[in-house]
Design a protein around this motif. Structure first.
Motif, PDB file in Angstrom:
ATOM      1  N   THR A   1       0.960  12.295  -9.419  1.00 46.87           N
ATOM      2  CA  THR A   1      -0.167  13.055  -9.283  1.00 46.87           C
ATOM      3  C   THR A   1       0.599  14.572  -9.182  1.00 46.87           C
ATOM      4  O   THR A   1      -0.052  15.509  -9.827  1.00 46.87           O
ATOM      5  N   VAL A   2       1.570  14.787  -8.577  1.00 48.50           N
ATOM      6  CA  VAL A   2       2.357  16.053  -8.408  1.00 48.50           C
ATOM      7  C   VAL A   2       3.557  15.957  -9.156  1.00 48.50           C
ATOM      8  O   VAL A   2       4.422  15.946  -8.582  1.00 48.50           O
ATOM      9  N   LEU A   3       3.541  16.016 -10.552  1.00 45.38           N
ATOM     10  CA  LEU A   3       4.526  15.741 -11.458  1.00 45.38           C
ATOM     11  C   LEU A   3       5.302  17.179 -11.352  1.00 45.38           C
ATOM     12  O   LEU A   3       6.513  17.024 -11.691  1.00 45.38           O
ATOM     13  N   ALA A   4       4.788  18.301 -11.057  1.00 40.88           N
ATOM     14  CA  ALA A   4       5.344  19.763 -11.063  1.00 40.88           C
ATOM     15  C   ALA A   4       6.654  19.720 -10.261  1.00 40.88           C
ATOM     16  O   ALA A   4       7.185  20.683 -10.367  1.00 40.88           O
ATOM     17  N   GLY A   5       6.549  19.105  -9.073  1.00 42.58           N
ATOM     18  CA  GLY A   5       7.432  19.423  -8.056  1.00 42.58           C
ATOM     19  C   GLY A   5       7.227  18.915  -6.559  1.00 42.58           C
ATOM     20  O   GLY A   5       6.025  18.031  -6.522  1.00 42.58           O
ATOM     21  N   GLY A   6       7.863  19.365  -5.682  1.00 42.91           N
ATOM     22  CA  GLY A   6       7.619  19.034  -4.405  1.00 42.91           C
ATOM     23  C   GLY A   6       8.835  18.595  -3.616  1.00 42.91           C
ATOM     24  O   GLY A   6       9.985  18.324  -4.406  1.00 42.91           O
ATOM     25  N   THR A   7       8.891  18.334  -2.367  1.00 44.37           N
ATOM     26  CA  THR A   7      10.252  18.198  -1.748  1.00 44.37           C
ATOM     27  C   THR A   7       9.815  17.085  -0.698  1.00 44.37           C
ATOM     28  O   THR A   7      10.569  16.830   0.130  1.00 44.37           O
TER      29      THR A   7
ATOM     30  N   GLY B   1       8.894  17.140 -11.623  1.00 50.68           N
ATOM     31  CA  GLY B   1       8.721  17.115 -13.271  1.00 50.68           C
ATOM     32  C   GLY B   1       8.767  15.584 -13.543  1.00 50.68           C
ATOM     33  O   GLY B   1       8.856  15.475 -14.819  1.00 50.68           O
ATOM     34  N   PHE B   2       9.035  14.680 -12.982  1.00 54.10           N
ATOM     35  CA  PHE B   2       8.856  13.334 -13.231  1.00 54.10           C
ATOM     36  C   PHE B   2       8.923  12.326 -12.089  1.00 54.10           C
ATOM     37  O   PHE B   2       8.753  12.610 -10.988  1.00 54.10           O
TER      38      PHE B   2
ATOM     39  N   TYR C   1       9.328   4.403  -8.442  1.00 57.37           N
ATOM     40  CA  TYR C   1       8.762   3.569  -9.634  1.00 57.37           C
ATOM     41  C   TYR C   1       9.035   2.087  -9.275  1.00 57.37           C
ATOM     42  O   TYR C   1       8.430   1.108  -9.549  1.00 57.37           O
ATOM     43  N   GLU C   2      10.702   2.032  -9.085  1.00 59.76           N
ATOM     44  CA  GLU C   2      11.089   0.585  -8.611  1.00 59.76           C
ATOM     45  C   GLU C   2      10.552   0.059  -7.369  1.00 59.76           C
ATOM     46  O   GLU C   2      10.464  -1.092  -7.070  1.00 59.76           O
ATOM     47  N   ARG C   3      10.271   0.973  -6.375  1.00 62.26           N
ATOM     48  CA  ARG C   3       9.541   0.405  -5.276  1.00 62.26           C
ATOM     49  C   ARG C   3       8.279  -0.133  -5.483  1.00 62.26           C
ATOM     50  O   ARG C   3       7.977  -1.378  -5.072  1.00 62.26           O
ATOM     51  N   ALA C   4       7.736   0.440  -6.249  1.00 60.82           N
ATOM     52  CA  ALA C   4       6.164   0.138  -6.853  1.00 60.82           C
ATOM     53  C   ALA C   4       6.377  -1.346  -7.336  1.00 60.82           C
ATOM     54  O   ALA C   4       5.515  -2.381  -7.328  1.00 60.82           O
ATOM     55  N   ALA C   5       7.339  -1.375  -8.487  1.00 62.18           N
ATOM     56  CA  ALA C   5       7.588  -2.489  -9.329  1.00 62.18           C
ATOM     57  C   ALA C   5       7.847  -3.640  -8.468  1.00 62.18           C
ATOM     58  O   ALA C   5       7.712  -4.780  -9.004  1.00 62.18           O
ATOM     59  N   ARG C   6       8.529  -3.659  -7.321  1.00 59.30           N
ATOM     60  CA  ARG C   6       8.812  -4.601  -6.530  1.00 59.30           C
ATOM     61  C   ARG C   6       7.550  -5.400  -5.680  1.00 59.30           C
ATOM     62  O   ARG C   6       7.547  -6.468  -5.320  1.00 59.30           O
TER      63      ARG C   6
ATOM     64  N   GLU D   1       0.938  -1.066  -0.102  1.00 57.98           N
ATOM     65  CA  GLU D   1      -0.137  -0.038   0.224  1.00 57.98           C
ATOM     66  C   GLU D   1       0.937   1.211   0.017  1.00 57.98           C
ATOM     67  O   GLU D   1       0.627   2.042  -0.851  1.00 57.98           O
ATOM     68  N   ARG D   2       1.910   1.207   0.566  1.00 58.64           N
ATOM     69  CA  ARG D   2       2.879   2.379   0.734  1.00 58.64           C
ATOM     70  C   ARG D   2       3.358   2.619  -0.533  1.00 58.64           C
ATOM     71  O   ARG D   2       3.658   3.893  -0.902  1.00 58.64           O
ATOM     72  N   ALA D   3       4.002   1.537  -1.091  1.00 61.75           N
ATOM     73  CA  ALA D   3       4.506   1.719  -2.532  1.00 61.75           C
ATOM     74  C   ALA D   3       3.562   2.215  -3.638  1.00 61.75           C
ATOM     75  O   ALA D   3       3.765   3.310  -4.147  1.00 61.75           O
ATOM     76  N   ALA D   4       2.209   1.857  -3.686  1.00 62.95           N
ATOM     77  CA  ALA D   4       1.224   2.436  -4.454  1.00 62.95           C
ATOM     78  C   ALA D   4       1.120   3.999  -4.091  1.00 62.95           C
ATOM     79  O   ALA D   4       0.639   4.661  -4.966  1.00 62.95           O
ATOM     80  N   LEU D   5       0.660   4.085  -2.817  1.00 66.11           N
ATOM     81  CA  LEU D   5       0.590   5.650  -2.381  1.00 66.11           C
ATOM     82  C   LEU D   5       1.697   6.537  -2.640  1.00 66.11           C
ATOM     83  O   LEU D   5       1.361   7.596  -3.360  1.00 66.11           O
ATOM     84  N   ALA D   6       2.974   6.026  -2.710  1.00 64.77           N
ATOM     85  CA  ALA D   6       4.265   6.942  -3.056  1.00 64.77           C
ATOM     86  C   ALA D   6       4.165   6.810  -4.436  1.00 64.77           C
ATOM     87  O   ALA D   6       4.315   8.045  -4.918  1.00 64.77           O
ATOM     88  N   LEU D   7       3.593   6.094  -5.483  1.00 61.80           N
ATOM     89  CA  LEU D   7       3.647   6.153  -6.739  1.00 61.80           C
ATOM     90  C   LEU D   7       2.401   7.259  -6.937  1.00 61.80           C
ATOM     91  O   LEU D   7       2.493   8.026  -8.020  1.00 61.80           O
ATOM     92  N   THR D   8       1.363   7.138  -6.447  1.00 64.66           N
ATOM     93  CA  THR D   8       0.257   7.878  -6.610  1.00 64.66           C
ATOM     94  C   THR D   8       0.545   9.421  -6.393  1.00 64.66           C
ATOM     95  O   THR D   8       0.237  10.194  -7.152  1.00 64.66           O
ATOM     96  N   GLU D   9       1.370   9.475  -5.337  1.00 60.64           N
ATOM     97  CA  GLU D   9       1.809  11.144  -5.219  1.00 60.64           C
ATOM     98  C   GLU D   9       2.852  11.825  -6.042  1.00 60.64           C
ATOM     99  O   GLU D   9       2.408  12.481  -6.461  1.00 60.64           O
ATOM    100  N   ALA D  10       3.412  10.724  -6.553  1.00 63.96           N
ATOM    101  CA  ALA D  10       4.547  11.125  -7.599  1.00 63.96           C
ATOM    102  C   ALA D  10       3.978  11.270  -9.097  1.00 63.96           C
ATOM    103  O   ALA D  10       4.537  12.336  -9.783  1.00 63.96           O
TER     104      ALA D  10
END
Length: 157
Positions: free
Chosen positions: A94-100, A109-110, A116-121, A83-92
């Protein structure tokens, strides 16, 4: 403030078809709802939040998970690693423009390779593709509903 309450029927059907296919392909209705709720939180889409919180409860998502979703990174063992991997990917995605935040790193921007690798595991290639499609679909729905200023309360199961 004016709003348009109309959505082209063909466009709505296409978006609904994409959403349904992505959810089916992910194969985990509860996780799918966590993903769409988190994206909807980030996008401030009250209509989608109202709708998907109702659906999540129907799929047995716990009140604790729903209550802590906006702070999932700090929620300890409330969410498992998948679930944490899916949520991290969701945030990444969803917020392509940036963030810290930890999910994005200091540049935006990406989708960071580590996210991505975390989700792929945790997801095989087909389920990962459906997860990305689901995130993309809910982001589109959020933007359509927010742009049209559709308030919560219109969803009926």
């Amino acid at each position: 403030m004016s709003r348009t309450s109309l959505l082209d029927r063909e466009v709505g059907r296409a978006m609904s078809t994409l959403s349904a296919a992505a959810k089916r392909g992910l194969g985990d209705p509860a996780l799918a709802e966590l993903v769409v709720i988190r994206a909807s939180q980030l996008n401030h889409c009250a209509f989608c939040l109202d709708m998907h919180l109702t659906i999540a409860r129907e799929h047995g998502v716990s009140a604790r998970q729903l209550d802590l979703l906006s702070a999932w990174e700090e929620a300890g063992d409330v969410y498992d690693e998948r679930e944490r991997a899916a949520l991290a990917l969701t945030e990444a995605v969803t917020v392509l423009a940036g963030g810290t935040s930890q999910a994005f790193g200091s540049r935006g921007g990406f989708v960071p390779d580590a996210v991505y690798e975390r989700a792929a595991r945790h997801f095989d290639a087909a389920r990962l593709a459906h997860l990305v499609a689901l995130i993309t679909a809910i982001n589109s729905w959020n933007r359509v509903m927010v742009a049209r200023r559709i308030p919560p309360g219109g969803y009926t199961p």
